[in-house]
Design a protein around this motif. Structure first.
Motif, PDB file in Angstrom:
ATOM      1  N   GLY A 125      43.334  39.690-107.532  1.00 55.78           N
ATOM      2  CA  GLY A 125      44.057  40.855-107.034  1.00 55.78           C
ATOM      3  C   GLY A 125      43.568  42.179-107.601  1.00 55.78           C
ATOM      4  O   GLY A 125      43.358  43.141-106.848  1.00 55.78           O
ATOM      5  N   PRO A 126      43.366  42.263-108.917  1.00 53.89           N
ATOM      6  CA  PRO A 126      42.865  43.528-109.475  1.00 53.89           C
ATOM      7  C   PRO A 126      41.473  43.905-108.976  1.00 53.89           C
ATOM      8  O   PRO A 126      41.047  45.055-109.150  1.00 53.89           O
ATOM      9  CB  PRO A 126      42.850  43.245-110.989  1.00 53.89           C
ATOM     10  CG  PRO A 126      43.873  42.171-111.187  1.00 53.89           C
ATOM     11  CD  PRO A 126      43.749  41.310-109.971  1.00 53.89           C
ATOM     12  N   ARG A 127      40.784  42.946-108.343  1.00 50.98           N
ATOM     13  CA  ARG A 127      39.441  43.214-107.805  1.00 50.98           C
ATOM     14  C   ARG A 127      39.474  43.468-106.297  1.00 50.98           C
ATOM     15  O   ARG A 127      38.442  43.503-105.644  1.00 50.98           O
ATOM     16  CB  ARG A 127      38.523  42.039-108.135  1.00 50.98           C
ATOM     17  CG  ARG A 127      38.365  41.837-109.646  1.00 50.98           C
ATOM     18  CD  ARG A 127      37.829  40.460-110.010  1.00 50.98           C
ATOM     19  NE  ARG A 127      36.495  40.203-109.469  1.00 50.98           N
ATOM     20  CZ  ARG A 127      35.873  39.026-109.578  1.00 50.98           C
ATOM     21  NH1 ARG A 127      36.480  38.013-110.200  1.00 50.98           N
ATOM     22  NH2 ARG A 127      34.661  38.876-109.086  1.00 50.98           N
ATOM     23  N   GLY A 128      40.687  43.634-105.758  1.00 45.43           N
ATOM     24  CA  GLY A 128      40.824  44.002-104.351  1.00 45.43           C
ATOM     25  C   GLY A 128      41.057  42.872-103.387  1.00 45.43           C
ATOM     26  O   GLY A 128      41.097  43.100-102.171  1.00 45.43           O
ATOM     27  N   VAL A 129      41.229  41.655-103.896  1.00 45.24           N
ATOM     28  CA  VAL A 129      41.430  40.501-103.018  1.00 45.24           C
ATOM     29  C   VAL A 129      42.887  40.048-103.118  1.00 45.24           C
ATOM     30  O   VAL A 129      43.330  39.581-104.172  1.00 45.24           O
ATOM     31  CB  VAL A 129      40.499  39.337-103.390  1.00 45.24           C
ATOM     32  CG1 VAL A 129      40.736  38.141-102.456  1.00 45.24           C
ATOM     33  CG2 VAL A 129      39.044  39.780-103.340  1.00 45.24           C
ATOM     34  N   ARG A 130      43.614  40.233-102.041  1.00 44.74           N
ATOM     35  CA  ARG A 130      45.016  39.805-102.021  1.00 44.74           C
ATOM     36  C   ARG A 130      45.092  38.308-101.723  1.00 44.74           C
ATOM     37  O   ARG A 130      44.445  37.827-100.792  1.00 44.74           O
ATOM     38  CB  ARG A 130      45.818  40.584-100.982  1.00 44.74           C
ATOM     39  CG  ARG A 130      45.949  42.053-101.289  1.00 44.74           C
ATOM     40  CD  ARG A 130      46.877  42.764-100.328  1.00 44.74           C
ATOM     41  NE  ARG A 130      46.443  42.629 -98.941  1.00 44.74           N
ATOM     42  CZ  ARG A 130      47.022  41.862 -98.033  1.00 44.74           C
ATOM     43  NH1 ARG A 130      48.080  41.121 -98.373  1.00 44.74           N
ATOM     44  NH2 ARG A 130      46.562  41.805 -96.795  1.00 44.74           N
ATOM     45  N   VAL A 131      45.890  37.584-102.486  1.00 47.39           N
ATOM     46  CA  VAL A 131      46.050  36.147-102.283  1.00 47.39           C
ATOM     47  C   VAL A 131      47.531  35.845-102.106  1.00 47.39           C
ATOM     48  O   VAL A 131      48.351  36.172-102.976  1.00 47.39           O
ATOM     49  CB  VAL A 131      45.488  35.336-103.461  1.00 47.39           C
ATOM     50  CG1 VAL A 131      45.547  33.838-103.148  1.00 47.39           C
ATOM     51  CG2 VAL A 131      44.059  35.756-103.792  1.00 47.39           C
ATOM     52  N   ASN A 132      47.873  35.254-100.978  1.00 44.92           N
ATOM     53  CA  ASN A 132      49.246  34.874-100.674  1.00 44.92           C
ATOM     54  C   ASN A 132      49.267  33.509-100.010  1.00 44.92           C
ATOM     55  O   ASN A 132      48.217  32.957 -99.672  1.00 44.92           O
ATOM     56  CB  ASN A 132      49.896  35.918 -99.755  1.00 44.92           C
ATOM     57  CG  ASN A 132      50.070  37.263-100.436  1.00 44.92           C
ATOM     58  OD1 ASN A 132      50.895  37.423-101.327  1.00 44.92           O
ATOM     59  ND2 ASN A 132      49.281  38.253-100.014  1.00 44.92           N
ATOM     60  N   ALA A 133      50.449  32.974 -99.833  1.00 40.95           N
ATOM     61  CA  ALA A 133      50.579  31.659 -99.190  1.00 40.95           C
ATOM     62  C   ALA A 133      51.695  31.691 -98.160  1.00 40.95           C
ATOM     63  O   ALA A 133      52.611  32.519 -98.232  1.00 40.95           O
ATOM     64  CB  ALA A 133      50.861  30.578-100.227  1.00 40.95           C
ATOM     65  N   ILE A 134      51.602  30.776 -97.221  1.00 36.99           N
ATOM     66  CA  ILE A 134      52.669  30.536 -96.257  1.00 36.99           C
ATOM     67  C   ILE A 134      53.173  29.117 -96.474  1.00 36.99           C
ATOM     68  O   ILE A 134      52.381  28.184 -96.612  1.00 36.99           O
ATOM     69  CB  ILE A 134      52.173  30.678 -94.814  1.00 36.99           C
ATOM     70  CG1 ILE A 134      51.622  32.080 -94.561  1.00 36.99           C
ATOM     71  CG2 ILE A 134      53.293  30.365 -93.818  1.00 36.99           C
ATOM     72  CD1 ILE A 134      50.904  32.225 -93.236  1.00 36.99           C
ATOM     73  N   SER A 135      54.490  28.960 -96.519  1.00 37.82           N
ATOM     74  CA  SER A 135      55.088  27.636 -96.644  1.00 37.82           C
ATOM     75  C   SER A 135      55.795  27.285 -95.341  1.00 37.82           C
ATOM     76  O   SER A 135      56.925  27.711 -95.101  1.00 37.82           O
ATOM     77  CB  SER A 135      56.098  27.618 -97.806  1.00 37.82           C
ATOM     78  OG  SER A 135      56.740  26.359 -97.878  1.00 37.82           O
ATOM     79  N   PRO A 136      55.130  26.524 -94.460  1.00 32.62           N
ATOM     80  CA  PRO A 136      55.751  26.169 -93.186  1.00 32.62           C
ATOM     81  C   PRO A 136      56.860  25.133 -93.373  1.00 32.62           C
ATOM     82  O   PRO A 136      56.831  24.314 -94.294  1.00 32.62           O
ATOM     83  CB  PRO A 136      54.599  25.565 -92.375  1.00 32.62           C
ATOM     84  CG  PRO A 136      53.349  25.942 -93.105  1.00 32.62           C
ATOM     85  CD  PRO A 136      53.750  26.044 -94.543  1.00 32.62           C
ATOM     86  N   GLY A 137      57.829  25.184 -92.467  1.00 29.70           N
ATOM     87  CA  GLY A 137      58.804  24.117 -92.384  1.00 29.70           C
ATOM     88  C   GLY A 137      58.259  23.003 -91.515  1.00 29.70           C
ATOM     89  O   GLY A 137      57.049  22.764 -91.471  1.00 29.70           O
TER      90      GLY A 137
END
Length: 254
Positions: free
Chosen positions: A177-189
């Motif tokens: 993240g501090p290097r400009g790369v956003r990391v997120n997740a999706i949790s499907p049902g």
């Protein structure tokens, strides 16, 4: 065709069916050039042909993500080449789901599920994220699962791999993240591709939820577009539940 992802490139693993296909199609509809990746060339070309017929940009790159670093690195390299030298968005979607219990899961199955569901995206992210950072930024979206946080009496092996991916989401967010790369997740049902006139066995798992029904792949694709685009520029390290309320709400009839 909209343009929320216009000018961006994306690699979606496991994109030849179900959730991965919906994400690839949604990205292309929003203007991204998408690499559709999977094991089946026939299904991959079908997805690509459909995207192109609707005016989108897509190419198929065949890959068997078996957990080896080499397989992940080869995919990263070929996808970047096809996309003109860079990958702006990575979706770690490919995975396998054996329906077993702790008692019935043998060691070979255990190793295979962790190889495909955890090792493969780990080494793919290791190959892609530094290049994203060097290019000025990017977005990585991992696929978790509602059963990573709500225990059910089957598929402990699978749910543990999705728990690992949700943990990696937070760790990678701190790392990249501090290097400009956003990391997120999706949790499907419980998400299924609708079949006219058929009731899916997963329907029972959605009883007592606000939605009261199973979800469809496009619901997850819409969330992925959000996490890939500028609207989520201030969103880092989250797990976005797209599960009809399954993990957070119990609807009790009076």
């Amino acid at each position: 065709m909209s343009s929320r992802l216009k000018g961006r490139t994306a690699l979606v693993t496991g994109a030849t069916s179900n959730i991965g296909r919906a994400i690839a199609e949604a990205f292309a509809a929003e203007g991204a050039h998408v690499v559709v990746s999977g094991r089946s060339a026939a299904r991959g070309e079908e997805v690509v042909d459909g995207i192109r017929a609707r005016g989108g940009r897509a190419d198929f790159v065949q890959a068997t993500l078996d957990g080896s670093a080499a397989a992940s690195q080869d995919l990263a390299r070929e996808a970047a080449r096809v996309l003109g030298g860079r990958i702006d968005v990575l979706v770690n979607n490919a995975g396998i789901f054996p329906s077993n219990t702790t008692e019935t899961a043998d060691e070979k199955t255990f190793d295979q599920v962790y190889a495909v569901n955890v090792k493969a995206p780990f080494f793919l992210t290791a190959a892609v994220a530094p290049a994203m950072a060097e290019a000025g930024g990017g977005a990585i979206i991992n696929l978790g699962s509602w059963i990573a946080r709500l225990g059910i009496p089957i598929s402990a092996l699978y749910s543990s791999t999705k728990g690992a991916m949700e943990t990696l989401t937070r760790a990678w967010s701190a790392e990249f993240g501090p290097r400009g790369v956003r990391v997120n997740a999706i949790s499907p049902g419980v998400v299924v591709t609708p079949a006219p006139g058929q009731v899916h066995p997963g329907e029972v798992m959605m009883k007592g939820t606000p939605a009261g029904r199973v979800g469809t792949p496009d619901a997850i694709a819409n969330a992925a577009v959000y996490l890939a685009g500028d609207e989520s520029a201030f969103v880092h390290g989250i797990v976005l539940d797209v599960d009809g309320g399954r993990t957070t709400v119990a609807v009790i009839a009076g």
